[in-house]
Design an enzyme around this catalytic site. Structure first.
Site, PDB file in Angstrom:
ATOM      1  N   GLU A 176     -37.905  75.106   4.140  1.00 18.92           N
ATOM      2  CA  GLU A 176     -38.668  74.968   2.891  1.00 18.92           C
ATOM      3  C   GLU A 176     -39.980  74.221   3.129  1.00 18.92           C
ATOM      4  OE1 GLU A 176     -35.804  73.212   0.174  1.00 18.92           O
ATOM      5  OE2 GLU A 176     -34.951  75.164  -0.295  1.00 18.92           O
ATOM      6  N   GLU A 228     -30.193  80.649   2.019  1.00 16.75           N
ATOM      7  CA  GLU A 228     -29.519  79.694   1.131  1.00 16.75           C
ATOM      8  C   GLU A 228     -29.350  80.338  -0.229  1.00 16.75           C
ATOM      9  OE1 GLU A 228     -31.039  75.719   0.685  1.00 16.75           O
ATOM     10  OE2 GLU A 228     -31.604  75.610   2.788  1.00 16.75           O
TER      11      GLU A 228
HETATM   12  C1  BGP Z   1     -32.406  73.213  -0.487  1.00 15.88           C
HETATM   13  C2  BGP Z   1     -32.211  72.540   0.826  1.00 15.88           C
HETATM   14  C3  BGP Z   1     -30.828  72.278   1.231  1.00 15.88           C
HETATM   15  C4  BGP Z   1     -29.836  72.151   0.106  1.00 15.88           C
HETATM   16  C5  BGP Z   1     -30.074  72.998  -1.086  1.00 15.88           C
HETATM   17  C6  BGP Z   1     -29.239  72.681  -2.325  1.00 15.88           C
HETATM   18  O1  BGP Z   1     -33.543  72.706  -1.064  1.00 15.88           O
HETATM   19  O2  BGP Z   1     -32.835  73.259   1.873  1.00 15.88           O
HETATM   20  O3  BGP Z   1     -30.851  71.277   2.192  1.00 15.88           O
HETATM   21  O4  BGP Z   1     -29.221  70.973  -0.042  1.00 15.88           O
HETATM   22  O5  BGP Z   1     -31.408  73.039  -1.453  1.00 15.88           O
HETATM   23  O6  BGP Z   1     -29.781  71.595  -2.987  1.00 15.88           O
HETATM   24  P1  BGP Z   1     -28.944  70.342  -3.471  1.00 15.88           P
HETATM   25  O7  BGP Z   1     -28.210  69.877  -2.275  1.00 15.88           O
HETATM   26  O8  BGP Z   1     -29.972  69.396  -3.932  1.00 15.88           O
HETATM   27  O9  BGP Z   1     -28.067  70.841  -4.536  1.00 15.88           O
END
Ligand code: BGP
Length: 488
Positions: free
Chosen positions: A191, A386
């Protein structure tokens, strides 16, 4: 009628990041990363991303004075460091073709500016990759997933310093050389655009370390350094691993106009363009005019070195990967509208969508729309690295009934297949986020669970850390086994 399925070589799997998964934050010579300094705030609004992620130099100094693992949950993760064999066997049991993970920079170069790597750290990932191979799982490795050594942030000002490019490339050369026979798929920066929203964890930037400077300019200077480093990493990878494929990684922030008022449509367009800037630079190998205009209007000056532009032009990425969780609405005038939360960003609530327990709006069609937009823009293979539902799960008699997660994934995977079949989009694979429960990036809770595998521990780190298959585990195994046919 023949069953609808995904392409034959589709890379099915799951995704993680070292700082959220591994634990073992001091073991075998590991150094301290920026994420090891991020605190869990039990007392603040969990939907307020900015509040949860605001961090000062004072906060970091305080973190460095303590070995506390309760308030700093990234330090414990879910102890993959000691459970990796069992965990990878579980992933193999689901038939994973691909496992997205990151290499913690601080295991290989504990403080970041040393000349020689830490052999114990390199050996750990050798063991992880060998384990993956046993089950025929292809690793997809993120080189940088919010994990830079905190020493580089404090001594050099993180990615603002040109020196950090050199330190990072030393790390990249080391891991490409070491794992050239074990890893074919790579991502450079997780990201990359998120530096705008959380500059400390993405780039080691703390506003109070740059007194009297325009902090926005500091951030864009660091962004330039990551663009250059990303292009150089593509070059290194291609030279050292001839059949490698290297991708960029973008937070796919999908905004709809709140209404059909042209002003709302323009607002949504502006936000979307501002999010594409960063993948544009890595795919087209040059700064988009949108960003250059922004620099001009806001008096932002970036220092480039001779050869930077050429490097970016010569080494674009091979594919485009992204995270997608939810969509947002944009309005020119938000008065009277309800705000909604989402992955690292905020927007307005869409009356047509339901939301997760953390206020993220659930929108499978938004994933299809995103795939079409990205493919029309870049004409490069896409990889969803993701996607998933953060939810509270209940472990009862060793079982977790997470039908809500199955419903989320089912709807999103159908949308992916529609994008492939009906819209003609080239999609390489899908790795669901947090295939095994891990620490949340934004709130640092474990109780915000994404996994198909449950890890028995709570937000204070208490529990057996035993692993349990959730109901979604078998469901996903069948999806993979049938190459998507069981979705229908
Ligand atoms: C993205 C990241 C991850 C991850 C995911 C879910 O931004 O790349 O590392 O954690 O989001 O977000 P969260 O863990 O805040 O729910």
């Amino acid at each position: 009628m023949t069953a609808r399925t995904f392409p034959q070589d589709f890379l099915w799997g799951g995704a993680t990041a070292a700082n959220q998964l591994e634990g073992g934050y001091r073991e075998d010579g590991k150094g301290i990363s920026v994420e090891d300094c991020m605190r869990q705030h039990f007392d603040q609004d969990l939907r307020d991303y900015n509040l949860q992620n605001h961090v000062t130099l004072e906060d970091v100094k305080r973190a460095l004075e303590t070995e506390d693992m309760v308030n700093y949950p990234k330090r414990r993760g879910v102890d993959f460091y000691h459970h990796y064999k069992e965990d990878i066997a579980l992933l193999g049991g689901m038939g994973f073709k691909c496992f997205r993970m990151s290499i913690a920079w601080t295991r290989i170069f504990p403080i970041g500016d040393e000349e020689e790597p830490n052999e114990a750290g390199l050996e750990f990932y050798d063991r992880v990759f060998d384990e993956c191979r046993k089950y025929g799982i292809e690793p997809l490795v993120t080189m940088s997933h919010y994990e830079m050594p905190v020493h580089l942030a404090l001594k050099y000002g993180g990615w603002h310093s040109r020196k950090t490019v050199d330190f990072f490339l030393r790390f990249v050369r080391t891991i490409c050389e070491r794992y050239k026979d074990k890893v074919k798929y790579w991502l450079t920066f997780n990201e990359i655009d998120s530096m705008i929203r959380h500059p400390f964890t993405s780039a080691g930037l703390l506003e109070d370390c740059f007194p009297g400077q325009n902090f926005e300019e500091v951030v864009f200077q660091a962004m330039h350094h990551q663009f250059v480093a990303s292009a150089a990493a593509v070059k290194i990878c291609h030279e050292q691993i001839p059949d490698s494929k290297v991708g960029c990684m973008l937070t796919k922030l999908t905004y709809y106009p709140y209404s059909c008022r042209p002003e709302d449509v323009k607002k949504a367009q502006d936000i979307m363009r501002s999010t594409y800037c960063y993948s544009d630079a890595q795919v087209f190998g040059e700064y988009p005019r949108f960003l250059l205009n922004y620099f001009r209007k806001n008096g932002i000056h970036i220092q480039k070195e001779p050869g930077d532009d050429e490097l970016m032009r010569k080494y674009p990425v091979d594919f485009v990967s992204f995270s997608y969780y939810n969509s947002y609405c944009a309005a020119e005038n938000g008065e009277g509208l309800t705000r909604s939360a989402g992955n690292t960003a905020v927007g307005f609530k869409n009356p047509y969508l339901e939301e997760s327990q953390w206020g993220w709006q659930i929108d499978p069609m938004g994933l299809r729309i995103s795939l079409v937009d990205l493919y029309d823009r870049y004409r490069k293979p896409l990889f969803i690295v993701e996607n998933g539902l953060g939810a509270k799960d209940l472990l009862e008699n060793g079982a977790v009934n997470d039908d809500y997660r199955i419903a989320y994934m089912q709807a999103h995977l159908k949308a992916v297949l529609d994008a492939i079949d009906l819209d003609g989009v080239d999609v390489m694979g899908y790795t669901c986020w947090g295939c095994i429960d891990l620490i949340s990036e934004s709130t640092r809770q474990i109780s915000k669970r994404y996994g198909l595998i449950y890890v028995d521990c709570d937000d204070y780190g208490r529990g057996s850390y035993d692993r349990y298959k959730k109901r979604s585990y078998d469901w996903y195994r069948q999806v993979i086994e049938s190459n998507g046919a069981s979705l229908f």
